[in-house]
Design an enzyme around this catalytic site. Structure first.
Site, short mmCIF file in Angstrom:
data_model
loop_
_atom_site.label_atom_id
_atom_site.label_comp_id
_atom_site.label_asym_id
_atom_site.label_seq_id
_atom_site.Cartn_x
_atom_site.Cartn_y
_atom_site.Cartn_z
N MET A 21 58.32 -25.67 0.29
CA MET A 21 59.64 -25.10 0.08
C MET A 21 60.16 -25.49 -1.30
SD MET A 21 61.42 -25.50 3.84
CE MET A 21 60.52 -27.00 4.28
N ALA A 22 60.39 -24.49 -2.13
CA ALA A 22 60.83 -24.72 -3.50
C ALA A 22 62.15 -25.48 -3.53
CB ALA A 22 60.97 -23.39 -4.24
N CYS A 110 56.99 -15.48 -0.86
CA CYS A 110 58.34 -15.75 -1.37
C CYS A 110 59.10 -14.44 -1.62
CB CYS A 110 58.26 -16.55 -2.67
SG CYS A 110 59.90 -16.93 -3.35
N LYS A 151 49.56 -17.62 2.22
CA LYS A 151 50.73 -17.45 3.07
C LYS A 151 51.38 -16.12 2.75
CE LYS A 151 55.00 -19.44 4.78
NZ LYS A 151 56.16 -20.32 4.55
N HIS A 181 54.57 -15.76 7.94
CA HIS A 181 55.99 -15.91 8.29
C HIS A 181 56.44 -14.62 8.97
CE1 HIS A 181 60.17 -17.32 7.87
NE2 HIS A 181 60.44 -16.03 7.71
N ASN A 213 54.60 -19.09 11.45
CA ASN A 213 55.74 -19.73 10.80
C ASN A 213 57.00 -18.91 11.04
OD1 ASN A 213 56.95 -19.63 7.47
ND2 ASN A 213 57.33 -21.32 8.84
N ARG A 238 62.37 -24.66 7.28
CA ARG A 238 63.75 -25.10 7.00
C ARG A 238 64.29 -26.11 8.00
NH1 ARG A 238 66.79 -19.65 6.97
NH2 ARG A 238 65.13 -19.16 8.45
#
EC number: 1.3.1.-
Length: 337
Positions: A21-22, A110, A151, A181, A213, A238
Site C-alpha cells: 500500500m503506497a 492501482c 496483482k 482485488h 483481496n 486497508r
C-alpha cells in the site's frame, strides 16, 4: 486446516499476505506487523520502476520505499509499477541481485489517476493484455529463479470486466501467482468486493495459485474467504493499517485456535508509539512526525474520541506535540471496556 501457499519454490505459511500500500507499508509498519506475527508474506509499498532507474543513473539514494528491504527478514515481496517492459525488467533484476527479494510483484491494479491516466500504468494496463504479457514475460526472464507475481483488479470499468482473460495472460506469461482485488478500477474502493467473480477466476488458471483481496477486516472474514471461495491465499489491505495484529488473529482462526482478543487501548497506544519511534529513527523528527500523522489516524479509527484525536494529530510537527496529542486524546481510558 488451510494448506500453505506455494509461489514458485517459496512456501507461504500461513497463506495470508500483507498488501502493498503506497504511503503505508514501509519498513516501520512491516516491523510492527512482524512483531505480532501471522502474515505469511509481507510487501513493500509499490516502487516506481522509472524513478528507481533515474535515481540509479544519477547516483542518488534508492527510493525511501526500499527502506529496510536489504536487511529485514524474508520472505518479502517488492511491488513495482511502470508500463515499459525493459524498464521493469531492469529494476526487477536489480531487486533480485542487489536486494535478494523473495518475490517481485507487478502492480496492475492501482486505480489512482496519477498512475493510470498520467503514467498509463497500474490498472490502466488491464485494457492492454498484450502489454501486460510483455512486461511479465520480460520480468520473469530477468528475475529467474525468483518468482514474479501480478496483482490485478476485475477490470477497468464495470462494463469491461476482463479478469478471466487477463488471468490467462498472466499465467501464460510465466507469473508464479495472481492476486485479484474484487473491484474494478472505476470502483476505486467503493461498494463491496466481488468475491464470487474472484472465485470464478480459479477455473481459468492451470497451475498457479489465486489470491483474493478485498474487504477482509476480521479473522472471521478471512476464514470465510477460504471456506466459501476457490482461493489459495488471501491478502489483507486497508483493514490492517490501524490493526496490525489482524494477521495474528486471522492466522489463529485458520489454525482452529481461539482468536486473540483486540489489544487494550493502552496496548494499542504503545504499539502506535513504537511505530512512531521507528519512523522518526529513519526520517528524523520533523519529517517522521509529519509522516506519522496518517498512521496515527488509522490507529484511532473507530475509537472513542477519534475525531478530536485526528484533528489534533493532523497538525503536529514535533515529538513533543505528538506525545501531547496522544496523551490528551488517544482513548487510553477505554482500556478496561
Amino acid at each position: 486446516m488451510i494448506s500453505p501457499l506455494k509461489i514458485g519454490d517459496l512456501v507461504i505459511d500461513p497463506p495470508i499476505l500483507q498488501a502493498p500500500m503506497a504511503g503505508f507499508t514501509n519498513a516501520a509498519f512491516r516491523q510492527i506487523v512482524r512483531d505480532f506475527g501471522g502474515a505469511g508474506l509481507l510487501a513493500t509499498e509499490m516502487v516506481n520502476a522509472r524513478g528507481f532507474v533515474w535515481m540509479d543513473e544519477n547516483e542518488a539514494e534508492h527510493p525511501d520505499r526500499l527502506w529496510g528491504v536489504a536487511e529485514e527478514p524474508r520472505p518479502l515481496a517488492v511491488q513495482i509499477w511502470d508500463n515499459d517492459p525493459a524498464t521493469m525488467a531492469k529494476v526487477g533484476k536489480r531487486l533480485v541481485e542487489e536486494y535478494q527479494v523473495s518475490i517481485v510483484d507487478i502492480n496492475f491494479g492501482c486505480p489512482v489517476r496519477q498512475v493510470t491516466q498520467k503514467a498509463h500504468s497500474g490498472s490502466y494496463l488491464l485494457r492492454d493484455p498484450r502489454r501486460m504479457f510483455d512486461i511479465i514475460s520480460q520480468l520473469v526472464e530477468a528475475c529467474s529463479p525468483t518468482p514474479v507475481t501480478a496483482k490485478i483488479r476485475l477490470g477497468c470499468t464495470r462494463d469491461n470486466v476482463n479478469c478471466n482473460e487477463v488471468a490467462k495472460v498472466v499465467e501464460e506469461a510465466g507469473a508464479a501467482a495472481l492476486t485479484v482485488h474484487g473491484r474494478t478500477a472505476q470502483d476505486m474502493f467503493r461498494g463491496n468486493a466481488d468475491w464470487e467473480t474472484i472465485s470464478e477466476i480459479k477455473s481459468r488458471l492451470k497451475s498457479i495459485p489465486l489470491i483474493g483481496n478485498g474487504d477482509l477486516d476480521s479473522a472471521e472474514k478471512v476464514v470465510a474467504a477460504f471456506e466459501k471461495y476457490n482461493v489459495d491465499g488471501v491478502m489483507i489491505a486497508r483493514a490492517c493499517l490501524g490493526r496490525p495484529w489482524l494477521f495474528a488473529q486471522a492466522a489463529a482462526a485458520l489454525r482452529g485456535e481461539p482468536i486473540p482478543a483486540e489489544p487494550t487501548m493502552s496496548e494499542q497506544r504503545e504499539v502506535m508509539l513504537k511505530h512512531y519511534r521507528l519512523v522518526v529513527s529513519r526520517f528524523g523528527e520533523e519529517k517522521g512526525t509529519v509522516l506519522m500523522r496518517k498512521y496515527a489516524c488509522c490507529y484511532a479509527q473507530g475509537k472513542p474520541g477519534a475525531r478530536h484525536f485526528r484533528s489534533g494529530v493532523a497538525r503536529v510537527a514535533t515529538t513533543e506535540e505528538f506525545y501531547q496529542i496522544v496523551d490528551e486524546h488517544f482513548p487510553i481510558e477505554a482500556a478496561t471496556n
